[in-house]
Design an enzyme around this catalytic site. Sequence first.
Site, PDB file in Angstrom:
ATOM      1  N   ASN A 154     -10.179  -0.222  -0.805  1.00 46.10           N
ATOM      2  CA  ASN A 154      -8.708  -0.154  -0.769  1.00 46.10           C
ATOM      3  C   ASN A 154      -8.158  -0.772  -2.064  1.00 46.10           C
ATOM      4  OD1 ASN A 154      -5.981  -0.471  -0.299  1.00 46.10           O
ATOM      5  ND2 ASN A 154      -6.209  -1.388   1.732  1.00 46.10           N
TER       6      ASN A 154
ATOM      7  N   CYS B 175       0.812  -1.228   0.000  1.00 43.01           N
ATOM      8  CA  CYS B 175       0.000   0.000   0.000  1.00 43.01           C
ATOM      9  C   CYS B 175       0.845   1.278   0.000  1.00 43.01           C
ATOM     10  CB  CYS B 175      -0.953  -0.010   1.180  1.00 43.01           C
ATOM     11  SG  CYS B 175      -2.104  -1.376   1.067  1.00 43.01           S
TER      12      CYS B 175
ATOM     13  N   HIS C  98      -3.505   7.101   2.120  1.00 42.74           N
ATOM     14  CA  HIS C  98      -3.883   5.777   1.615  1.00 42.74           C
ATOM     15  C   HIS C  98      -5.249   5.390   2.185  1.00 42.74           C
ATOM     16  CE1 HIS C  98      -3.938   1.644   0.590  1.00 42.74           C
ATOM     17  NE2 HIS C  98      -3.796   1.237   1.834  1.00 42.74           N
TER      18      HIS C  98
END
Length: 332
Positions: free
Chosen positions: A286, A116, A256
Amino acid sequence: MGKIRAAITGVQGYVPDYVLTNAELETMVETSDEWITTRTGIKERRILKGEGQGTSVLAAKAAKGLLEKTNTDPAEIDLIICATVTPDMVFPATANIVSDEIGAVNAFSYDIGAACSGFIYALSTGATFIESGRYKKVIVIGADKMSSIIDYTDRTTCIIFGDGGGAVLLEPTEEEVGIMDFIHKADGAGAEFLNMKAGGSRYPATVETVMAREHFARQDGATVFKFAVTNMADYAAKIMERNDLNADDVNYLVAHQANKRIIDATARRMGVTDDKVMMNIERYGNTTSGTIPLLLWDYEKYLHKGDNLVLAAFGGGFTWGAMYVRWAYDSK
Ligand code: UT7
């Protein structure tokens, strides 16, 4: 001659058409729209459907759109860096496939895998090539087809992830805009808490690894959550301190999109109000390497030259970090 900085001179995102809603997930696993919304902030995510469709599809669509939007000839691109944990194949790099797709005949290209945090790692790498004076046009992509490594019988992961990606163009400038600073960190001791166990060189694919569902992403959610909250908040605060930025100076937090509660905690630590927090987790979930460029794409219309952006990410590895970016153009 002044210092050369790397400016973001364009951004483009791409998400596939299929919308996987919380309501549809309720028919697949024991969960509820209420649980998903309150624990994560996610309402829906996009899924790339179809045989033989890999991450390069998402990445190439974003990169192609970026070239058109910025009126850039693909032959002028020097370098393409693609952040992804779901490459089309173990090798070649997805960035190689993308460069062929978009006609970047003079570029070299490679992937970066930092889960990520992949996009911020790739962005600082691309920026460094520009700042050195060696290259003039670098495309940095963050894209993931997370649905290819998600176990849709595991309610602790399948509700979180989605597919999507985005790309930015980096070019040199002598103005006080662009990538101003970054801090990156990694701690491999975190590997056990968030990983995809099989399919690499340690546990190559066998009938047993497939039967044991080891080709899917797994995480110890609560542990990852704890580390993510602490580190994203700490490093966002650190990059502000190091650059003498207070909450009023920051125009946007670009965090994020893993969990709305983590993003809110980071914003509180920085002292920035909700209106300064870029958020699209409710629509895309996500997307791993895709979240930050997708945010920049969604919010591009609100950005002005000179705006101060703090980027922050945390992910598998563990990897984490923060960047200070001063936006380089007014949106048209
Ligand atoms: O992007 C890379 C980095 N990843 C992250 O940053 C993710 C970090 N972690 C998280 O965002 C959160 O930990 C999750 C969203 C994954 C989970 O939320 P949580 O509030 O930490 O829940 P939990 O894992 O502590 O589970 C609480 C309860 C459990 O039930 P019991 O044991 O209390 O009876 C789970 O079984 O919630 C249950 N649960 C669910 N219930 C309904 C877990 N997943 C679900 C679900 N629907 N989908």
